[in-house]
Scaffold this motif. Sequence first.
Motif, PDB file in Angstrom:
ATOM      1  N   THR A   9     -13.241 -30.437 -10.621  1.00  0.00           N
ATOM      2  CA  THR A   9     -12.724 -31.796 -10.803  1.00  0.00           C
ATOM      3  C   THR A   9     -12.215 -32.363  -9.484  1.00  0.00           C
ATOM      4  OG1 THR A   9     -12.114 -31.359 -13.108  1.00  0.00           O
ATOM      5  CG2 THR A   9     -10.994 -33.185 -12.006  1.00  0.00           C
ATOM      6  N   LEU A  10     -11.516 -31.548  -8.709  1.00  0.00           N
ATOM      7  CA  LEU A  10     -11.001 -32.006  -7.416  1.00  0.00           C
ATOM      8  C   LEU A  10     -12.145 -32.363  -6.478  1.00  0.00           C
ATOM      9  CD1 LEU A  10      -8.660 -32.541  -5.513  1.00  0.00           C
ATOM     10  CD2 LEU A  10      -8.696 -30.108  -4.879  1.00  0.00           C
ATOM     11  N   GLY A  11     -13.211 -31.565  -6.504  1.00  0.00           N
ATOM     12  CA  GLY A  11     -14.355 -31.850  -5.649  1.00  0.00           C
ATOM     13  C   GLY A  11     -14.992 -33.187  -5.981  1.00  0.00           C
ATOM     14  N   LYS A  12     -15.160 -33.466  -7.272  1.00  0.00           N
ATOM     15  CA  LYS A  12     -15.747 -34.736  -7.690  1.00  0.00           C
ATOM     16  C   LYS A  12     -14.829 -35.902  -7.311  1.00  0.00           C
ATOM     17  CE  LYS A  12     -18.288 -32.741 -11.596  1.00  0.00           C
ATOM     18  NZ  LYS A  12     -19.615 -32.809 -10.956  1.00  0.00           N
ATOM     19  N   LYS A  13     -13.524 -35.716  -7.479  1.00  0.00           N
ATOM     20  CA  LYS A  13     -12.585 -36.774  -7.109  1.00  0.00           C
ATOM     21  C   LYS A  13     -12.610 -37.031  -5.601  1.00  0.00           C
ATOM     22  CE  LYS A  13      -9.252 -36.423 -10.919  1.00  0.00           C
ATOM     23  NZ  LYS A  13      -7.843 -36.164 -11.290  1.00  0.00           N
ATOM     24  N   GLN A  85     -19.417 -38.398 -14.310  1.00  0.00           N
ATOM     25  CA  GLN A  85     -19.182 -37.017 -14.721  1.00  0.00           C
ATOM     26  C   GLN A  85     -17.700 -36.741 -14.968  1.00  0.00           C
ATOM     27  OE1 GLN A  85     -21.104 -34.378 -11.928  1.00  0.00           O
ATOM     28  NE2 GLN A  85     -23.156 -35.032 -12.527  1.00  0.00           N
ATOM     29  N   LEU A  86     -16.841 -37.348 -14.172  1.00  0.00           N
ATOM     30  CA  LEU A  86     -15.397 -37.205 -14.416  1.00  0.00           C
ATOM     31  C   LEU A  86     -15.009 -37.851 -15.737  1.00  0.00           C
ATOM     32  CD1 LEU A  86     -13.948 -37.848 -10.842  1.00  0.00           C
ATOM     33  CD2 LEU A  86     -13.713 -35.739 -12.166  1.00  0.00           C
ATOM     34  N   SER A  87     -15.632 -39.000 -16.035  1.00  0.00           N
ATOM     35  CA  SER A  87     -15.354 -39.682 -17.295  1.00  0.00           C
ATOM     36  C   SER A  87     -15.774 -38.824 -18.482  1.00  0.00           C
ATOM     37  CB  SER A  87     -16.081 -41.026 -17.327  1.00  0.00           C
ATOM     38  OG  SER A  87     -15.909 -41.666 -18.567  1.00  0.00           O
ATOM     39  N   ARG A  88     -16.974 -38.239 -18.418  1.00  0.00           N
ATOM     40  CA  ARG A  88     -17.452 -37.377 -19.496  1.00  0.00           C
ATOM     41  C   ARG A  88     -16.571 -36.136 -19.627  1.00  0.00           C
ATOM     42  NH1 ARG A  88     -19.704 -39.816 -23.070  1.00  0.00           N
ATOM     43  NH2 ARG A  88     -20.448 -37.802 -23.844  1.00  0.00           N
ATOM     44  N   ARG A  89     -16.149 -35.593 -18.513  1.00  0.00           N
ATOM     45  CA  ARG A  89     -15.293 -34.406 -18.547  1.00  0.00           C
ATOM     46  C   ARG A  89     -13.950 -34.736 -19.186  1.00  0.00           C
ATOM     47  NH1 ARG A  89     -15.052 -30.740 -13.231  1.00  0.00           N
ATOM     48  NH2 ARG A  89     -17.220 -30.525 -13.918  1.00  0.00           N
ATOM     49  N   ASP A  90     -13.434 -35.919 -18.889  1.00  0.00           N
ATOM     50  CA  ASP A  90     -12.156 -36.339 -19.454  1.00  0.00           C
ATOM     51  C   ASP A  90     -12.263 -36.512 -20.964  1.00  0.00           C
ATOM     52  OD1 ASP A  90      -9.415 -37.322 -19.295  1.00  0.00           O
ATOM     53  OD2 ASP A  90     -10.257 -39.287 -19.718  1.00  0.00           O
ATOM     54  N   ILE A  91     -13.393 -37.073 -21.419  1.00  0.00           N
ATOM     55  CA  ILE A  91     -13.609 -37.269 -22.862  1.00  0.00           C
ATOM     56  C   ILE A  91     -13.720 -35.923 -23.585  1.00  0.00           C
ATOM     57  CG2 ILE A  91     -15.258 -38.115 -24.580  1.00  0.00           C
ATOM     58  CD1 ILE A  91     -15.868 -40.420 -22.631  1.00  0.00           C
ATOM     59  N   ARG A  92     -14.450 -34.979 -22.985  1.00  0.00           N
ATOM     60  CA  ARG A  92     -14.604 -33.662 -23.603  1.00  0.00           C
ATOM     61  C   ARG A  92     -13.284 -32.907 -23.656  1.00  0.00           C
ATOM     62  NH1 ARG A  92     -19.370 -33.408 -20.393  1.00  0.00           N
ATOM     63  NH2 ARG A  92     -18.254 -32.088 -18.902  1.00  0.00           N
ATOM     64  N   ALA A  93     -12.416 -33.170 -22.696  1.00  0.00           N
ATOM     65  CA  ALA A  93     -11.138 -32.455 -22.637  1.00  0.00           C
ATOM     66  C   ALA A  93     -10.177 -32.915 -23.720  1.00  0.00           C
ATOM     67  CB  ALA A  93     -10.499 -32.643 -21.271  1.00  0.00           C
TER      68      ALA A  93
END
Length: 223
Positions: A9-13, A85-93
């Motif tokens: 997540t940090l890498g994508k940010k 991808q961060l948005s999708r990851r946030d939704i899955r979390a």
Amino acid sequence: MARTVWDSTLGKKTVMAVSGLIMLLYLVVHMIGNLKIFFGAGEFNDYGHWLRVVGEPFMHYEWTLWLVRIVLVVAVVAHATSAYQLSRRDIRARPSKYVHKKPRASYATRTMRWGGIILGLFIVWHILDLTTGTVHPGGFQEGRPYQNVVDTFSTWYGNVVYIVAMLALGLHIRHGFWSAAQTLGVGSRSRDRALKTVANFLALLLTAGFIAVPVGVMTGVVS
């Protein structure tokens, strides 16, 4: 290692922050160039020609311009991909709704995703209008950017599309600059006020600077 960094997540940010700052730098330069339209057709058309010959004779005709375009395309793709991808990851979390409502976010924060979509669609329209001339109103004139800009902003829809996109850009920058500073470790409690002030200033400056061009055409200052 690159794959590990990208998957985090940090890498994508970080990718999102760095690519966003690259685009922000380009926008500042692009706005300054756009404002040259107020100095007349000759100077603005000369500026358009200079963009194609900058770096000569070391660089071939338009090589520098294409190099800038490639960097921008990479930055846009990296920014959009990491954001998605961060948005999708946030939704899955958090698949279920929060029991307690979160504090109401700012308008800019809540519209970041839609703002990004609006800007993505605008970039496509802007290229087809003033770079390739595919959707340009009237007759597109190669090498005469002044006349092409006046043609675009002589139509009501050209003004609406551009101004809406620039307002979305201002909101995007207002939140994105501060967010990028936090990601890159520049932000802190003591610097937050200064960073937010800079973000607001940049958002206002770029929005006003870009919107000044269609307003200039609509009011007859640029004709």
